[in-house]
Design a protein around this motif. Sequence first.
Motif, PDB file in Angstrom:
ATOM      1  N   ASP A 196     -62.572 -52.616 -45.584  1.00  0.00           N
ATOM      2  CA  ASP A 196     -63.877 -52.134 -46.048  1.00  0.00           C
ATOM      3  C   ASP A 196     -64.644 -53.107 -46.948  1.00  0.00           C
ATOM      4  OD1 ASP A 196     -63.473 -49.803 -44.698  1.00  0.00           O
ATOM      5  OD2 ASP A 196     -62.696 -48.700 -46.447  1.00  0.00           O
ATOM      6  N   TYR A 197     -63.996 -54.182 -47.385  1.00  0.00           N
ATOM      7  CA  TYR A 197     -64.627 -54.993 -48.434  1.00  0.00           C
ATOM      8  C   TYR A 197     -64.987 -56.397 -47.953  1.00  0.00           C
ATOM      9  CZ  TYR A 197     -62.357 -51.239 -50.871  1.00  0.00           C
ATOM     10  OH  TYR A 197     -61.936 -49.994 -51.252  1.00  0.00           O
ATOM     11  N   THR A 198     -65.876 -57.038 -48.692  1.00  0.00           N
ATOM     12  CA  THR A 198     -66.110 -58.464 -48.502  1.00  0.00           C
ATOM     13  C   THR A 198     -64.945 -59.217 -49.168  1.00  0.00           C
ATOM     14  OG1 THR A 198     -67.371 -58.621 -50.560  1.00  0.00           O
ATOM     15  CG2 THR A 198     -68.622 -58.139 -48.547  1.00  0.00           C
ATOM     16  N   ALA A 199     -64.819 -60.499 -48.838  1.00  0.00           N
ATOM     17  CA  ALA A 199     -63.811 -61.338 -49.501  1.00  0.00           C
ATOM     18  C   ALA A 199     -64.557 -62.498 -50.139  1.00  0.00           C
ATOM     19  CB  ALA A 199     -62.781 -61.849 -48.500  1.00  0.00           C
ATOM     20  N   ARG A 200     -63.961 -63.102 -51.181  1.00  0.00           N
ATOM     21  CA  ARG A 200     -64.683 -64.137 -51.932  1.00  0.00           C
ATOM     22  C   ARG A 200     -64.044 -65.500 -51.656  1.00  0.00           C
ATOM     23  NH1 ARG A 200     -68.729 -63.715 -55.445  1.00  0.00           N
ATOM     24  NH2 ARG A 200     -68.955 -65.149 -57.208  1.00  0.00           N
ATOM     25  N   LEU A 201     -64.868 -66.398 -51.088  1.00  0.00           N
ATOM     26  CA  LEU A 201     -64.372 -67.728 -50.705  1.00  0.00           C
ATOM     27  C   LEU A 201     -64.755 -68.760 -51.760  1.00  0.00           C
ATOM     28  CD1 LEU A 201     -63.006 -69.516 -48.519  1.00  0.00           C
ATOM     29  CD2 LEU A 201     -65.291 -69.838 -47.537  1.00  0.00           C
ATOM     30  N   ARG A 208     -59.594 -58.774 -51.513  1.00  0.00           N
ATOM     31  CA  ARG A 208     -59.524 -57.558 -52.325  1.00  0.00           C
ATOM     32  C   ARG A 208     -58.534 -56.554 -51.708  1.00  0.00           C
ATOM     33  NH1 ARG A 208     -64.886 -59.430 -52.472  1.00  0.00           N
ATOM     34  NH2 ARG A 208     -65.592 -59.865 -54.599  1.00  0.00           N
ATOM     35  N   GLU A 209     -57.971 -55.684 -52.539  1.00  0.00           N
ATOM     36  CA  GLU A 209     -57.003 -54.686 -52.055  1.00  0.00           C
ATOM     37  C   GLU A 209     -57.657 -53.785 -51.015  1.00  0.00           C
ATOM     38  OE1 GLU A 209     -55.534 -52.728 -55.577  1.00  0.00           O
ATOM     39  OE2 GLU A 209     -54.173 -54.393 -56.026  1.00  0.00           O
ATOM     40  N   GLY A 210     -57.021 -53.660 -49.862  1.00  0.00           N
ATOM     41  CA  GLY A 210     -57.592 -52.875 -48.762  1.00  0.00           C
ATOM     42  C   GLY A 210     -58.186 -53.779 -47.690  1.00  0.00           C
ATOM     43  N   SER A 211     -58.257 -55.093 -47.980  1.00  0.00           N
ATOM     44  CA  SER A 211     -58.730 -56.067 -46.991  1.00  0.00           C
ATOM     45  C   SER A 211     -57.540 -56.774 -46.352  1.00  0.00           C
ATOM     46  CB  SER A 211     -59.570 -57.152 -47.660  1.00  0.00           C
ATOM     47  OG  SER A 211     -60.793 -56.648 -48.099  1.00  0.00           O
ATOM     48  N   TRP A 212     -57.745 -57.269 -45.128  1.00  0.00           N
ATOM     49  CA  TRP A 212     -56.735 -58.136 -44.513  1.00  0.00           C
ATOM     50  C   TRP A 212     -57.408 -59.115 -43.558  1.00  0.00           C
ATOM     51  CZ3 TRP A 212     -57.413 -53.001 -43.150  1.00  0.00           C
ATOM     52  CH2 TRP A 212     -57.668 -52.724 -41.800  1.00  0.00           C
ATOM     53  N   LEU A 213     -56.674 -60.178 -43.251  1.00  0.00           N
ATOM     54  CA  LEU A 213     -57.132 -61.140 -42.255  1.00  0.00           C
ATOM     55  C   LEU A 213     -56.370 -60.886 -40.966  1.00  0.00           C
ATOM     56  CD1 LEU A 213     -57.149 -64.468 -44.318  1.00  0.00           C
ATOM     57  CD2 LEU A 213     -59.085 -62.925 -43.838  1.00  0.00           C
ATOM     58  N   GLU A 214     -57.100 -60.966 -39.838  1.00  0.00           N
ATOM     59  CA  GLU A 214     -56.462 -60.871 -38.534  1.00  0.00           C
ATOM     60  C   GLU A 214     -56.598 -62.263 -37.919  1.00  0.00           C
ATOM     61  OE1 GLU A 214     -57.544 -57.249 -35.928  1.00  0.00           O
ATOM     62  OE2 GLU A 214     -58.591 -58.993 -35.068  1.00  0.00           O
ATOM     63  N   SER A 274     -53.942 -58.141 -48.288  1.00  0.00           N
ATOM     64  CA  SER A 274     -53.982 -58.335 -49.740  1.00  0.00           C
ATOM     65  C   SER A 274     -52.875 -57.557 -50.436  1.00  0.00           C
ATOM     66  CB  SER A 274     -55.346 -57.882 -50.266  1.00  0.00           C
ATOM     67  OG  SER A 274     -55.382 -57.940 -51.667  1.00  0.00           O
ATOM     68  N   THR A 275     -52.630 -56.335 -49.956  1.00  0.00           N
ATOM     69  CA  THR A 275     -51.675 -55.445 -50.622  1.00  0.00           C
ATOM     70  C   THR A 275     -50.959 -54.590 -49.580  1.00  0.00           C
ATOM     71  OG1 THR A 275     -51.441 -53.743 -52.353  1.00  0.00           O
ATOM     72  CG2 THR A 275     -53.380 -53.577 -50.976  1.00  0.00           C
ATOM     73  N   SER A 276     -49.778 -54.111 -49.919  1.00  0.00           N
ATOM     74  CA  SER A 276     -49.061 -53.181 -49.032  1.00  0.00           C
ATOM     75  C   SER A 276     -49.591 -51.770 -49.192  1.00  0.00           C
ATOM     76  CB  SER A 276     -47.575 -53.167 -49.386  1.00  0.00           C
ATOM     77  OG  SER A 276     -47.411 -52.714 -50.720  1.00  0.00           O
ATOM     78  N   THR A 277     -50.144 -51.494 -50.368  1.00  0.00           N
ATOM     79  CA  THR A 277     -50.415 -50.116 -50.760  1.00  0.00           C
ATOM     80  C   THR A 277     -51.767 -50.064 -51.455  1.00  0.00           C
ATOM     81  OG1 THR A 277     -48.038 -49.985 -51.225  1.00  0.00           O
ATOM     82  CG2 THR A 277     -49.386 -48.140 -51.992  1.00  0.00           C
ATOM     83  N   VAL A 278     -52.617 -49.114 -51.069  1.00  0.00           N
ATOM     84  CA  VAL A 278     -53.826 -48.912 -51.854  1.00  0.00           C
ATOM     85  C   VAL A 278     -53.620 -47.684 -52.746  1.00  0.00           C
ATOM     86  CG1 VAL A 278     -55.393 -50.112 -50.245  1.00  0.00           C
ATOM     87  CG2 VAL A 278     -55.018 -47.649 -50.015  1.00  0.00           C
ATOM     88  N   HIS A 279     -54.336 -47.685 -53.870  1.00  0.00           N
ATOM     89  CA  HIS A 279     -54.139 -46.648 -54.887  1.00  0.00           C
ATOM     90  C   HIS A 279     -54.167 -45.237 -54.286  1.00  0.00           C
ATOM     91  CE1 HIS A 279     -54.080 -45.043 -58.912  1.00  0.00           C
ATOM     92  NE2 HIS A 279     -55.076 -44.244 -58.592  1.00  0.00           N
ATOM     93  N   GLY A 280     -53.172 -44.439 -54.638  1.00  0.00           N
ATOM     94  CA  GLY A 280     -53.161 -43.027 -54.247  1.00  0.00           C
ATOM     95  C   GLY A 280     -52.668 -42.766 -52.835  1.00  0.00           C
ATOM     96  N   SER A 281     -52.087 -43.772 -52.166  1.00  0.00           N
ATOM     97  CA  SER A 281     -51.564 -43.494 -50.819  1.00  0.00           C
ATOM     98  C   SER A 281     -50.178 -44.097 -50.661  1.00  0.00           C
ATOM     99  CB  SER A 281     -52.523 -44.027 -49.755  1.00  0.00           C
ATOM    100  OG  SER A 281     -52.398 -45.423 -49.629  1.00  0.00           O
ATOM    101  N   ASP A 282     -49.482 -43.762 -49.568  1.00  0.00           N
ATOM    102  CA  ASP A 282     -48.112 -44.226 -49.348  1.00  0.00           C
ATOM    103  C   ASP A 282     -48.063 -45.697 -48.930  1.00  0.00           C
ATOM    104  OD1 ASP A 282     -47.081 -41.796 -49.966  1.00  0.00           O
ATOM    105  OD2 ASP A 282     -46.934 -41.102 -47.873  1.00  0.00           O
TER     106      ASP A 282
END
Lengths: 233, 233
Positions: free
Chosen positions: A210-215, A193-199, A8-16
């Motif tokens: 850590d999160y659910t995703a909305r389909l 959501r930010e912090g989620s990814w698909l493999e 979803s994102t390259s970066t989550v809030h507060g981290s590199d």
Amino acid sequence: MKKIIIASTSTVHGSDYLSYILPTLATFFKEVSTILFIPYARPSGISYDDYTIKAKKAFEKINIKVKGIHEYNNPKDAVLKAEAIFTGGGNTFELVNQLYKQDIINSLQEAVNGGTPYLGTSAGSNICGVTMMNTNDMPIVYPPSFTTLGFIPFNINAHYLDPNPDSTHMGETRETRIKEYHVFNTTPVLGLREGSWLEVINKDIVLRGDYTARLFKANESPREIPSNSKVIV
Amino acid sequence: MKKIIIASTSTVHGSDYLSYILPTLATFFKEVSTILFIPYARPSGISYDDYTIKAKKAFEKINIKVKGIHEYNNPKDAVLKAEAIFTGGGNTFELVNQLYKQDIINSLQEAVNGGTPYLGTSAGSNICGVTMMNTNDMPIVYPPSFTTLGFIPFNINAHYLDPNPDSTHMGETRETRIKEYHVFNTTPVLGLREGSWLEVINKDIVLRGDYTARLFKANESPREIPSNSKVIV
């Protein structure tokens, strides 16, 4: 065999940059020594060189070299010969515009469907879908088409945001926008959501993080996909 | 003589459709008995009929009739013969798509530049600019072009939102997006906050409503335009 991470994102809030997903990438790219970086999305309009340096700094922490596609004379060749590919975030319209302009759509499909490991973040994830029609980005350039790489049989809405019940702003919520999309289109959309990814391993698509995703599917109520479960549309 | 109102939004939080601007519209349209309504932007995908009923209910409070453009056999003719025109908000991509599909771009320019009073809200305001490249909407359909009506010599960012310093979301702020736009384009952009509108009388463009508006030009720092002053780009 396809091997893809769609974040979803390259970066989550507060981290590199990329740090939240770096342990995953160390495993995913464990056979890879150099990644081809596609910087076309140019977040905040930064140059290809500057953006590539940013990717380099992140990947050197896991001992992987990064080379920008703009450093090659022949971008098609660069894609076809790459050990692995990473497309960074930024503006999806400009990214897709350049994919067409550099004529690398087919090369990317050939490489990734043939097994070259691929990582996308944000705009680089949007292009893994059937079309870029669920991007949140501003249409700052006019690409020749909205059709994208189709690595997965649905579209991505990156940086998915739940409605804010306290908001007094009249702009549409993300959910409203995706529902409008389904008045005109039938391709399902996954709000990541930010912090989620698909493999993606071949035909298996698993939600991680850590999160659910909305389909969202046309004519159906949206539903939440639990983390670590398959996404079946 | 051009006579145009370009409003950021149709509705401000906690009030009825158009009610915040109805006293202004009563004066602006005081010689008008019937308005031609363009419902093509279809907010939330509602039908042209339902959307037209919504506009009708608002305008009957100031004794003005509303007729939807879809009720006419020849939309070009409807535009050219209209006493006044109102284009409502919704999705700018679908709105622009239909303007091209119905081939009414030239008719709208002829009518409005020739003096037919025009009201736009949100998407209906975005199309008053040179291009639709500063819309916030999702690209749910692919229009044949991003070029719009050019009633004013700059673009509109409707529903302009200031950055939220408390946000932990990594999506770009509105200001970042507009700055990215200026890496690729030179047309100035006016961020119109909800509750603000532009009153265009021939070449004079005046900001109305309670708020300042934010003007973005390529290679310049953005600046705030005070309410009730001319917008000169």
